[in-house]
Write an enzyme that holds these catalytic residues in place. Sequence first.
Site, PDB file in Angstrom:
ATOM      1  N   SER A 140      30.822  43.944  23.551  1.00  0.00           N
ATOM      2  CA  SER A 140      32.154  44.548  23.543  1.00  0.00           C
ATOM      3  C   SER A 140      33.236  43.460  23.450  1.00  0.00           C
ATOM      4  O   SER A 140      33.254  42.727  22.462  1.00  0.00           O
ATOM      5  CB  SER A 140      32.312  45.404  24.797  1.00  0.00           C
ATOM      6  N   ASP A 294      27.723  54.303  19.285  1.00  0.00           N
ATOM      7  CA  ASP A 294      29.003  53.791  19.777  1.00  0.00           C
ATOM      8  C   ASP A 294      30.159  54.519  19.095  1.00  0.00           C
ATOM      9  O   ASP A 294      30.229  54.569  17.876  1.00  0.00           O
ATOM     10  CB  ASP A 294      29.074  52.281  19.494  1.00  0.00           C
ATOM     11  N   HIS A 323      28.542  53.459  23.748  1.00  0.00           N
ATOM     12  CA  HIS A 323      28.952  52.086  24.062  1.00  0.00           C
ATOM     13  C   HIS A 323      28.424  51.652  25.427  1.00  0.00           C
ATOM     14  O   HIS A 323      28.086  50.490  25.636  1.00  0.00           O
ATOM     15  CB  HIS A 323      30.478  51.998  24.031  1.00  0.00           C
TER      16      HIS A 323
END
Lengths: 357, 357
Positions: A140, A294, A323
């Site tokens: 991320s 995601d 995610h």
Amino acid sequence: MIENAFYSQEKHGPYKLFSLGNFELEEGGIIPDCKLAYATHGKLNEKKDNVIIVPTWFSGTSKDYESYIGKGRALDPDEYFIIVINQIGNGLSSSPHNSLPPVSMQSFPKVRIGDDVRAQHRLVTELFGVQEVALVVGGSMGAQQTYEWAVRYPEMVKRAAPIAGTAKNTIHDFLFTQTLIDAITSDPGWNLGEYRSNAEVADGLKRHADIWAVMGFCPEFFNQEKWGLFGVESAEELVEGFLEPFFQMMDPNALLAMAWKWQRGDVSRLADGNLAEALGRIQAKVFVMPIDTDMFFPPTDCEREQQMIPNSELKVIHSLAGHFGLFGGEGPSYHGQIDEHLKALLAVPVSESIVEQ
Amino acid sequence: MIENAFYSQEKHGPYKLFSLGNFELEEGGIIPDCKLAYATHGKLNEKKDNVIIVPTWFSGTSKDYESYIGKGRALDPDEYFIIVINQIGNGLSSSPHNSLPPVSMQSFPKVRIGDDVRAQHRLVTELFGVQEVALVVGGSMGAQQTYEWAVRYPEMVKRAAPIAGTAKNTIHDFLFTQTLIDAITSDPGWNLGEYRSNAEVADGLKRHADIWAVMGFCPEFFNQEKWGLFGVESAEELVEGFLEPFFQMMDPNALLAMAWKWQRGDVSRLADGNLAEALGRIQAKVFVMPIDTDMFFPPTDCEREQQMIPNSELKVIHSLAGHFGLFGGEGPSYHGQIDEHLKALLAVPVSESIVEQ
């Protein structure tokens, strides 16, 4: 400066602090006595070529990567010296709530991904004398920093594995992050960043968590009722018993500092806005590793960038947790994929360093 | 009761009103002199078997379907009598802002999809004497109502085409809708539903619009910079120039009434919670038509339900605009698909009505 027990050695340690002194920022301004919190696993070898750098994600700390590290794993402390570095503003490194005036609370300056990576570069070079990095890997916002490392220090970074993140943030992701920001700043208790306790922003932090519930997982996660991956027994418990109290423990200004930074992650800043040129500078072998479900760093966005990176491969990770697959709740079915790819990446021979231009 | 010029014949007409008298609701309570606003296209034939019913989506009105209707199209007014019916709470039909005490503003009772469809059934049977419906078709919350029609009146509905919606709302979708609700109710100007003008809730309506910007489109829409589909030239203009003022014109309590209803759309209520049994009752030929890039009514959710419907087919609509593909901004490339499928569906011969049990 206020107390917040969430950001402590007890909760997130062990970690150490590295002082950068007065640290100048890309957006202007200085963080006086700027500190990076970091955790290490394993030992630096004599050649100083067994270093793995792991930058943190939004709201996360060095603690969150412990499930990625272990004997026999890709990130094996018996083999590698793993340095997990907390991003500025995450609550452990210098952040709004733990800084003194003139950079305390709402006066904390704007920090960019590039600032983090320059600070991390100083940590690994000045503190450990490292000139070669075997791998940078992060999820991320950790992926944003991974890209920044590979573009900014191409001769130094031998391998890179950005997981569930992009080199240049998309407009869609910017808009998503803005809803997280607005959920917090719309709370009157936020008081333009001058609350006395994060508890005064509980409503805003709750709404922030509730948006994460929508975007952090994915529709299939809910349809297959995968709450068990997060140790709870219902969707209600997942949101009200896990996500909301999880974010409510955090510092609102810390989340806002990271969110602002996340929105503007963009390695093309290093090449006058030319993304292809920036990514083309990467000398590392790169595995681009999006998560298939995601909702805001979707594989299509990541693949588009991967195709601009000379020595790269796309390795899509399968997860039912969206995610939040990054949290590793799926256990071996997730970490097995990560380890397999990272082991393969680490097994790729590195070419001799090309002298920096 | 307050004035709101957005809900007017000028903006959303022409429409007529049908009075249901005192209308009893599933959740208890009555809407006195409850009215449905509706628009018709074409003429009812002598056999009264050329009826197409089109229920409205969240925040939408009968006006929004005009791009779906026209000579030579599937919904051809030369051939069919098309009745577009505004859902209760949408601002044209009986709604919080246009109702008198004791059901005005925050006192407006909770309305369910089942209430809407019972009300619509009264409109078509009492006003037009219709006993057979050639097709029910609607998008989003219109799809929820379409499913409710097909399950509740199986002998009456010959064909059904739910576009971008589900028969039973998912938990993920519930959580998404909750963020829309919270964006509005967290605005102090909302004042527990007793504002004097929707302008007092401008901040909440803005945040509500901003969440739509994330979930209403899809990542690929932004990557391909498809703003032109909505007549604007940038993402900023799309959000600040279109979406925000669009929702800020609307009545907050109307949006909240619809959102509450949307969250609880569920035909399994007609079969003691057994979704397969409820969908198994459908006698209509059904085309289930999700949009491939839809972030909250994704094709997987729709296909799961389609497989429980006896005489049904899955027809995935391709769009780069996500759920907002429904607005038809893509023009012929979107409407061409819709028309092709609906023409094929309307060409399917209907079996003789089975007498209701």
